[in-house]
Design an enzyme around this catalytic site. Structure first.
Site, PDB file in Angstrom:
ATOM      1  N   HIS A   1       7.596   1.972  -2.495  1.00 22.46           N
ATOM      2  CA  HIS A   1       7.367   0.615  -3.006  1.00 22.46           C
ATOM      3  C   HIS A   1       6.596   0.649  -4.330  1.00 22.46           C
ATOM      4  O   HIS A   1       7.026   0.046  -5.327  1.00 22.46           O
ATOM      5  CB  HIS A   1       6.582  -0.175  -1.950  1.00 22.46           C
ATOM      6  CG  HIS A   1       6.285  -1.591  -2.350  1.00 22.46           C
ATOM      7  ND1 HIS A   1       6.889  -2.671  -1.762  1.00 22.46           N
ATOM      8  CD2 HIS A   1       5.427  -2.110  -3.275  1.00 22.46           C
ATOM      9  CE1 HIS A   1       6.432  -3.786  -2.300  1.00 22.46           C
ATOM     10  NE2 HIS A   1       5.541  -3.469  -3.226  1.00 22.46           N
ATOM     11  N   GLU A   2       5.466   1.340  -4.345  1.00 17.10           N
ATOM     12  CA  GLU A   2       4.645   1.359  -5.555  1.00 17.10           C
ATOM     13  C   GLU A   2       5.281   2.186  -6.670  1.00 17.10           C
ATOM     14  O   GLU A   2       5.155   1.850  -7.847  1.00 17.10           O
ATOM     15  CB  GLU A   2       3.243   1.890  -5.231  1.00 17.10           C
ATOM     16  CG  GLU A   2       2.478   1.041  -4.227  1.00 17.10           C
ATOM     17  CD  GLU A   2       2.360  -0.419  -4.636  1.00 17.10           C
ATOM     18  OE1 GLU A   2       2.330  -0.701  -5.848  1.00 17.10           O
ATOM     19  OE2 GLU A   2       2.285  -1.279  -3.741  1.00 17.10           O
TER      20      GLU A   2
ATOM     21  N   HIS B   1       7.702  -0.060  -8.524  1.00 20.67           N
ATOM     22  CA  HIS B   1       7.018  -0.898  -9.515  1.00 20.67           C
ATOM     23  C   HIS B   1       6.680  -0.097 -10.768  1.00 20.67           C
ATOM     24  O   HIS B   1       6.958  -0.531 -11.890  1.00 20.67           O
ATOM     25  CB  HIS B   1       5.707  -1.440  -8.921  1.00 20.67           C
ATOM     26  CG  HIS B   1       5.874  -2.537  -7.930  1.00 20.67           C
ATOM     27  ND1 HIS B   1       6.715  -3.597  -8.122  1.00 20.67           N
ATOM     28  CD2 HIS B   1       5.249  -2.755  -6.735  1.00 20.67           C
ATOM     29  CE1 HIS B   1       6.627  -4.424  -7.085  1.00 20.67           C
ATOM     30  NE2 HIS B   1       5.752  -3.922  -6.225  1.00 20.67           N
TER      31      HIS B   1
END
Length: 224
Positions: free
Chosen positions: A29-30, A33
């Site tokens: 997820h990170e 980003h």
């Protein structure tokens, strides 16, 4: 052991699988980003070493513990400077959205693997313990990533859903949102940590996760 089991949301014997899934889900997820922001021209996350699949730089201790207790949590937010984007609003929306979408992708991959193992008999020769472990891991991979997908789209700061709404909103509304953002964070903390509030706000949203998993499963079953 019984006291600890009652404190945790998941059975104690499942913790190794839960932790592996969380490390994978939060890291991807990170990374999504950070990588997308870097590709769009913002080096902020890159300079801080966040464009990596090394989980140590992404995991947040409180957020990880909370998901074991409450069923939802978070990792360390990736810093993004939208001023470095050629199209700040559009690229900001994409950068915010790719995090939750990466969790949805992990859930979809888990479902594909689950269907393959269930329909092809590839695990027929494996021991019962191995089959049970793989089944449990894939179930948690699917469930937790769907939870994170939905949770991160809630339109409250500091979640991705809020940043998406912020980039979609006209300037005068964005200014009002910025002025009142601290109250949004307060509301977020209330609905997360006050069980009566979470039961009527967050929990109904999570019930949609079962419908989403069912829909994806039906789609995959067309091909497998």
């Amino acid at each position: 052991m019984e006291g600890l089991n009652s404190f945790l949301r998941y059975p104690l014997e499942e913790l190794p699988f839960i932790l592996i899934v969380l490390v994978l889900a939060f890291t991807v997820h990170e990374f999504a980003h950070a990588y997308s922001a870097y590709k769009f021209g913002d080096p902020t996350a890159k300079n801080l070493g966040r464009v990596t699949l090394n989980p140590r730089v992404h995991l947040d201790v409180l957020g990880t513990i909370l998901i074991l207790i409450a069923g939802f949590g978070w990792a360390k937010p990736v810093p993004v400077n939208r001023g470095n984007f050629k199209n700040p609003r559009l690229m900001g929306i994409i950068v915010s959205a790719v995090g939750p979408l990466s969790n949805l992708l992990l859930a979809f991959i888990g479902l594909v693997l689950y269907h393959i193992f269930s329909s092809t008999g590839v695990l027929d020769g494996a021991s019962a313990g191995v089959v049970k472990a793989i089944d449990l891991f894939l179930r948690r991979l699917i469930e937790l990533n769907v939870v994170l997908f939905i949770f991160n789209l809630i339109p409250l700061p500091p979640l991705d859903g809020y940043r998406i709404i912020e980039d979609l909103a006209p300037l005068h509304i964005r200014m009002k949102m910025a002025q009142n953002e601290q109250w949004g964070i307060f509301v977020f903390l209330l609905i997360v940590f006050i069980p009566p509030l979470s039961r009527v706000t967050i929990q109904p949203l999570f019930q949609l996760g079962g419908d989403l998993i069912y829909a994806m499963s039906r789609f995959i079953s067309i091909f497998i």
